[in-house]
Design a protein around this motif. Structure first.
Motif, PDB file in Angstrom:
ATOM      1  N   PHE A 183       0.834  -1.200   0.000  1.00 51.72           N
ATOM      2  CA  PHE A 183       0.000   0.000   0.000  1.00 51.72           C
ATOM      3  C   PHE A 183       0.873   1.255   0.000  1.00 51.72           C
ATOM      4  N   SER A 184       0.390   2.265  -0.740  1.00 53.70           N
ATOM      5  CA  SER A 184       1.015   3.581  -0.816  1.00 53.70           C
ATOM      6  C   SER A 184      -0.020   4.605  -0.370  1.00 53.70           C
ATOM      7  N   ILE A 185       0.327   5.437   0.615  1.00 47.66           N
ATOM      8  CA  ILE A 185      -0.629   6.351   1.229  1.00 47.66           C
ATOM      9  C   ILE A 185      -0.113   7.779   1.102  1.00 47.66           C
ATOM     10  N   THR A 186      -0.958   8.671   0.597  1.00 41.51           N
ATOM     11  CA  THR A 186      -0.719  10.102   0.623  1.00 41.51           C
ATOM     12  C   THR A 186      -1.845  10.749   1.406  1.00 41.51           C
ATOM     13  N   TYR A 187      -1.565  11.870   2.071  1.00 36.80           N
ATOM     14  CA  TYR A 187      -2.560  12.491   2.938  1.00 36.80           C
ATOM     15  C   TYR A 187      -2.355  14.002   2.944  1.00 36.80           C
ATOM     16  N   GLN A 188      -3.426  14.721   3.294  1.00 37.25           N
ATOM     17  CA  GLN A 188      -3.401  16.177   3.391  1.00 37.25           C
ATOM     18  C   GLN A 188      -4.229  16.622   4.584  1.00 37.25           C
ATOM     19  N   MET A 190      -3.484  16.931   7.711  1.00 39.04           N
ATOM     20  CA  MET A 190      -3.305  16.220   8.971  1.00 39.04           C
ATOM     21  C   MET A 190      -1.817  15.978   9.198  1.00 39.04           C
ATOM     22  N   GLY A 191      -1.430  15.771  10.480  1.00 35.92           N
ATOM     23  CA  GLY A 191      -0.062  15.441  10.788  1.00 35.92           C
ATOM     24  C   GLY A 191       0.280  14.027  10.348  1.00 35.92           C
ATOM     25  N   ARG A 192       1.556  13.685  10.515  1.00 38.75           N
ATOM     26  CA  ARG A 192       1.977  12.346  10.082  1.00 38.75           C
ATOM     27  C   ARG A 192       1.309  11.296  10.956  1.00 38.75           C
ATOM     28  N   PRO A 193       0.609  10.342  10.357  1.00 33.97           N
ATOM     29  CA  PRO A 193      -0.073   9.290  11.140  1.00 33.97           C
ATOM     30  C   PRO A 193       0.938   8.425  11.883  1.00 33.97           C
ATOM     31  N   SER A 194       0.467   7.816  12.940  1.00 32.02           N
ATOM     32  CA  SER A 194       1.307   6.911  13.723  1.00 32.02           C
ATOM     33  C   SER A 194       0.881   5.460  13.582  1.00 32.02           C
ATOM     34  N   LYS A 195      -0.361   5.231  13.180  1.00 29.49           N
ATOM     35  CA  LYS A 195      -0.866   3.853  13.140  1.00 29.49           C
ATOM     36  C   LYS A 195      -1.871   3.721  12.008  1.00 29.49           C
ATOM     37  N   ILE A 196      -1.779   2.579  11.309  1.00 29.20           N
ATOM     38  CA  ILE A 196      -2.728   2.228  10.244  1.00 29.20           C
ATOM     39  C   ILE A 196      -3.323   0.879  10.608  1.00 29.20           C
ATOM     40  N   VAL A 197      -4.652   0.807  10.601  1.00 31.58           N
ATOM     41  CA  VAL A 197      -5.356  -0.399  11.029  1.00 31.58           C
ATOM     42  C   VAL A 197      -6.270  -0.869   9.904  1.00 31.58           C
ATOM     43  N   PHE A 198      -6.182  -2.165   9.579  1.00 34.39           N
ATOM     44  CA  PHE A 198      -7.091  -2.805   8.632  1.00 34.39           C
ATOM     45  C   PHE A 198      -8.191  -3.504   9.427  1.00 34.39           C
ATOM     46  N   LEU A 199      -9.435  -3.253   9.061  1.00 35.02           N
ATOM     47  CA  LEU A 199     -10.590  -3.804   9.768  1.00 35.02           C
ATOM     48  C   LEU A 199     -11.316  -4.787   8.873  1.00 35.02           C
ATOM     49  N   ASP A 200     -11.709  -5.948   9.437  1.00 38.24           N
ATOM     50  CA  ASP A 200     -12.451  -6.936   8.664  1.00 38.24           C
ATOM     51  C   ASP A 200     -13.925  -6.567   8.623  1.00 38.24           C
ATOM     52  N   MET A 218       4.512  10.591   2.135  1.00 37.91           N
ATOM     53  CA  MET A 218       4.175   9.289   1.554  1.00 37.91           C
ATOM     54  C   MET A 218       4.472   8.199   2.576  1.00 37.91           C
ATOM     55  N   ILE A 219       3.520   7.281   2.751  1.00 36.95           N
ATOM     56  CA  ILE A 219       3.690   6.136   3.649  1.00 36.95           C
ATOM     57  C   ILE A 219       3.664   4.873   2.807  1.00 36.95           C
ATOM     58  N   CYS A 220       4.667   4.025   2.979  1.00 39.90           N
ATOM     59  CA  CYS A 220       4.778   2.788   2.208  1.00 39.90           C
ATOM     60  C   CYS A 220       4.800   1.605   3.167  1.00 39.90           C
ATOM     61  N   THR A 380      -1.753  16.392 -10.219  1.00 37.99           N
ATOM     62  CA  THR A 380      -0.326  16.099 -10.388  1.00 37.99           C
ATOM     63  C   THR A 380      -0.166  14.709 -10.988  1.00 37.99           C
ATOM     64  N   GLY A 381       1.069  14.361 -11.275  1.00 42.37           N
ATOM     65  CA  GLY A 381       1.350  13.005 -11.733  1.00 42.37           C
ATOM     66  C   GLY A 381       1.039  11.989 -10.644  1.00 42.37           C
ATOM     67  N   ARG A 382       0.701  10.795 -11.049  1.00 43.50           N
ATOM     68  CA  ARG A 382       0.320   9.742 -10.103  1.00 43.50           C
ATOM     69  C   ARG A 382       1.452   9.481  -9.108  1.00 43.50           C
ATOM     70  N   LYS A 383       1.077   9.346  -7.839  1.00 45.05           N
ATOM     71  CA  LYS A 383       2.050   9.093  -6.779  1.00 45.05           C
ATOM     72  C   LYS A 383       1.915   7.662  -6.273  1.00 45.05           C
ATOM     73  N   SER A 384       3.055   7.052  -5.982  1.00 45.76           N
ATOM     74  CA  SER A 384       3.062   5.717  -5.392  1.00 45.76           C
ATOM     75  C   SER A 384       4.433   5.456  -4.812  1.00 45.76           C
ATOM     76  N   CYS A 385       4.567   4.339  -4.103  1.00 43.79           N
ATOM     77  CA  CYS A 385       5.850   3.929  -3.533  1.00 43.79           C
ATOM     78  C   CYS A 385       6.695   3.135  -4.521  1.00 43.79           C
TER      79      CYS A 385
END
Length: 912
Positions: A183-188, A190-200, A218-220, A380-385
């Protein structure tokens, strides 16, 4: 959306529909494109699942599920490959004491109408169904499917909580490759996240990713070894993702993970945010240019802009803006339950294309009415990791050659359209006279140069470092579609000695410094140098646990080399010291297919780590044409490791625990289910049915090899009860030798061992024996010499045997010649599968993935195999079940004598 507009010309509607179809489904408009799988006389689309029907008397195999898996050839053509598996081990444990097996089902269920369990069972059998199948059934849209599946999620502020919502917006792009989700994550906002959680689907945490500290927006990350039930939930769009910050003002955004086919063609993107505080709304725009015309296609995915209390149709206004000047405007109606929107902006002029390439165009979406809401963002051009890179080789030049040279390049695209590049070349036949970025030539040797990097090239360092600041929008589109090339011209090869395609290397999650120039691999660096058309590059790093992370990319191997290497096996990757006289510290990294290899090497010796730190180690890729090295490169990886294994580690390796835990082993998609047991990928064991066989698990496939006992020269041997081969009671071999890699079965063999070679698609060749020469690490194969026979009519006991033998009794009558014997009348044999049977023999057939079919009886009738399903008696009881290993169903709680007393006249049989 067009049909919701009032007073629209029908011809305009049809023209725009054609444009949209060209964007989504080019195979329909431009050419007929039918891809899929053929199985049992039927055609299945890509990603379809089904239970195979073997015909009478076998019927449908309900415990076997087949899947049409998308594959991609070297030329980029998509095709289907049938992959079948046994799903019986995936059956849930019934929540009752006496479960029953219903007709037409694979898993046992509880009686008395337990509907919840039945529903779960149907979910298990559904497999990897395409959640967008109902949208694409009108046309052959699967031409755009790639071997990896793409997903996307739009994260906005949580509005269901009593806490104030956030105005932050994040976009997550996912790439699913087998059971790993990158996964490649971009955000606006907000501050830099500390945790990413996947929920079923139940809202339970399925996976948690701790975000490392940093300044990048960018978070990879990678979620490895996803369990099968979670993979199904991902495919059916039942999973969500949440992202939170750890600052004093805690912010949280979340969204649903969906599969979207537009991701495959996306080259530009925009994240849409709101200026309102605590708005909880946002969106993304996915955009791409037409291949031939200056039409800009876009799709909007909106969150929170439309409230559920809004009317069914909500009018919106989409604008293309440059510095607060409206360039284009589209009005349409969308619904609250389906707020996505797609449109095409036709015939962009030169100024609009220039602003698009510089990231200066803004797209705004606003609702109309008494309470208008608006979100906007720059394109902009597509962003990814992923890493934009290229390997240049002489084998890929416009005039292919074999010079042994190499070129390597890494690129970085910025929001303002600037492209940073780092290029290095080595091992060329003469001086560099040209270094250019080009299009694919329309005619042979008719090059089309876009940008000249030659002024930035340094002859001293062999590198060119700089920036290309004048990319056009079309160039950005082609760059992100892997349609550009880099060419190196020399004094002896004016049209180009090296050439490579610029393409994205998918993010793998390995700890490798991709932002730096990789280590080049070339035949020029082999000792002695090898004139080859192949080349490559590699990234390496050593982590805190003293594990080596590596990624290798190879290019330029010709088709003849591929065939020689066997099944596109590009080579063996090894790591060792620069001093070839010492082989004690030489390690095999991997044998790999295709053009890429990656992995982690854990148990590294202290000496090898020291050589990595001092820059006296090498990476080498070998092929069958050059077993002592096709390409090589000297590597320098600074590290502070004193030993390859740390005695005291606070962190337990997940792979070790994962392989030992039986429950986790069941979740691994690479494990094998054999003889009612799960085996880890790469493991070997002796099967229960024959101790003279050795089985191994290779990514869900069980391969069993016959054991060949070595010839013992001692006079006295011992035959252990639990072993196949006798052993010597004298001295043991203590000298260390190298292992051998055999490309036929793609396995490592211990020194001194012998085996029958496995040659696809023929299987084991018993007329040949291979031996691993431990002193050289080479495989030596020779033909089996059959002994001379004295009988007149030798026979081959098994069809797979190499040599014939004399029968126990020579039945050839006196005076009957061999030719007469061949013409003599008599009962013929039967062949079923790979086995031969005598006349009147009977057996239960064996079906792959299922095993022995005890409900089917087969027999040989004068050369004709006949099979019939076993006939079972009719049961009149109410509770019926089938026990494991039994063919016919049985009554539960009643004796057979009682049943016969109740219905003495019902002795008919029923075919099940």
């Amino acid at each position: 959306s067009y049909f919701k507009l009032p007073q629209v010309n029908l011809s305009v509607i049809l023209a725009n529909i054609k444009i949209i179809l060209e964007f989504y489904f080019p195979c329909i408009i431009n050419s007929v494109c039918v891809t899929g799988c053929s199985f049992g006389g039927r055609f299945y689309s890509l990603e379809d699942t089904w239970h195979p029907d073997l015909g009478e008397p076998f019927g449908v195999m309900h415990c076997v599920q087949c899947y049409c898996e998308p594959q991609k050839s070297r030329r980029g053509k998509v095709f289907g490959k049938v992959n079948c598996k046994n799903i019986k081990q995936d059956c849930p444990d019934p929540d009752c004491d006496d479960p029953i097996l219903l007709p037409g089902h694979c898993c046992k269920t509880c009686p008395k109408g337990n509907h919840a369990l039945t529903q779960t069972h149907h979910l298990l059998l559904s497999g990897f169904q395409d959640p967008l199948a109902h949208k694409t059934s009108r046309g052959k849209t699967r031409c755009l499917v790639s071997p990896s599946a793409d997903f996307v999620a739009v994260l906005t502020g949580v509005t269901s909580s009593w806490l104030p919502s956030s105005s932050a917006v994040a976009r997550v792009r996912f790439v699913l490759t087998r059971n790993s989700l990158a996964f490649s994550i971009t955000y606006q906002r907000m501050g830099r996240p500390s945790k990413i959680v996947f929920l079923d689907s139940d809202g339970t945490t399925a996976f948690e990713y701790r975000v490392p500290k940093g300044q990048s927006d960018m978070i990879c990350g990678v979620w490895k070894n996803m369990a099968k039930p979670l993979l199904r939930q991902l495919q059916s769009e039942q999973m969500r993702i949440s992202m939170t910050t750890s600052t004093s003002r805690r912010e949280e955004v979340e969204g649903k993970i969906i599969k979207h086919r537009a991701l495959f063609a996306e080259t530009f993107s925009s994240m849409l945010t709101s200026e309102e505080e605590n708005s909880g709304m946002g969106g993304i725009a996915m955009l791409t240019l037409s291949d031939t015309e200056n039409n800009l296609h876009f799709i909007l995915i909106l969150q929170g802009l439309i409230k559920h209390k809004d009317p069914l149709l909500v009018p919106i206004r989409v604008q293309l803006v440059y510095r607060q000047h409206i360039l284009r405007e589209i009005r349409a109606n969308i619904t609250s339950h389906d707020p996505d929107f797609a449109e095409v902006l036709t015939d962009l002029n030169s100024r609009e294309l220039f602003w698009l390439s510089r990231g200066q165009l803004e797209i705004t979406v606003a609702t109309e009415g008494p309470d208008p809401r608006q979100i906007s963002g720059f394109i902009t051009g597509r962003k990814s990791c992923d890493t934009i890179q290229s390997v240049m080789s002489s084998g890929d030049a416009l005039t292919p050659g074999k010079t042994g040279g190499v070129g390597s390049a890494v690129f970085s695209l910025h929001d303002n359209g600037t492209l940073d590049y780092q290029v290095q070349v080595a091992g060329l036949s003469s001086d560099v006279v040209g270094l250019t970025i080009e299009l694919k030539p329309r005619r042979r040797n008719k090059r089309s140069v876009l940008y000249d990097l030659t002024p930035e090239y340094s002859k001293t360092t062999g590198q060119a470092v700089g920036s290309w600041s004048r990319l056009e929008a079309r160039h950005i589109h082609m760059l992100l579609q892997n349609e550009l090339f880099i060419n190196v011209a020399t004094a002896h090869s004016q049209e180009g000695e090296l050439r490579g395609q610029i393409k994205a290397l998918l993010y793998s999650g390995l700890d490798a410094p991709r932002h730096e120039l990789p280590t080049p691999l070339a035949g020029y660096f082999v000792s002695p140098p090898v004139r080859t058309g192949a080349s490559g590059h590699t990234w390496l790093s050593v982590d805190k646990q003293c594990h080596l992370h590596y990624e290798i990319v190879v290019a330029g191997l010709s088709r003849t080399d591929d065939i020689t290497v066997n099944a596109h096996l590009h080579g063996l990757a090894e790591i060792g010291e620069m001093d070839d006289s010492s082989t004690a510290h030489k390690r095999l990294l991997t044998g790999f297919y295709g053009s890429q290899a990656q992995g982690v090497l854990k148990d590294i010796s202290a000496e090898l780590l020291q050589h990595l730190d001092q820059g006296t180690a090498f990476i080498q890729v070998s092929t069958k044409m050059n077993p002592r090295g096709e390409i090589r490169g000297r590597v320098h990886v600074p590290n502070n490791c004193e030993s390859g294994m740390k005695a005291d580690t606070d962190e337990v390796e997940f792979d070790d625990v994962y392989q030992k835990d039986p429950e986790e082993l069941k979740k691994d998609p690479h494990t094998c289910f054999f003889e009612n047991q799960h085996h880890a990928h790469g493991s070997r064991w002796t099967p229960n049915y024959d101790k003279c066989f050795s089985c191994s698990c290779q990514k869900r496939t069980v391969i069993c090899d016959p054991v060949i006992c070595p010839v013992l020269t001692c006079s006295r041997t011992i035959q252990p009860d639990d072993k196949c081969c006798p052993v010597s009671c004298t001295q043991k071999l203590t000298v260390h030798y190298s292992c051998c890699y055999f490309e036929g079965d793609q396995k490592m063999h211990a020194p001194g061992t012998t085996w029958h070679p496995f040659v696809p698609p023929f299987g084991y060749i018993k007329c040949a024996v291979c031996t691993c020469k431990g002193s050289t690490g080479e495989v030596h194969c020779e033909k089996v010499t059959c002994p001379a026979l004295t009988c007149s009519q030798p026979v081959r006991r098994n069809p797979s045997d190499c040599c014939k033998e004399c029968p126990e009794e020579d039945r050839t009558p006196a005076g009957l010649e061999h030719s007469d014997m061949m013409q003599a009348d008599g009962p013929r044999h039967c062949k079923f599968g790979k086995n031969y049977y005598q006349n009147s023999d009977s057996w239960h057939p064996w079906v792959p993935l299922v095993g022995e079919m005890k409900c089917i009886n087969c027999w040989c009738d004068h050369g004709v195999t006949k099979c019939q399903r076993k006939q079972c008696p009719i049961l009149t009881c109410s509770n019926i079940t089938r026990t494991d290993g039994s063919c016919c169903p049985e009554c539960v709680g009643e004796d057979d004598d009682d049943l016969m007393m109740k219905a003495p006249d019902k002795r008919r049989t029923l075919r099940h």
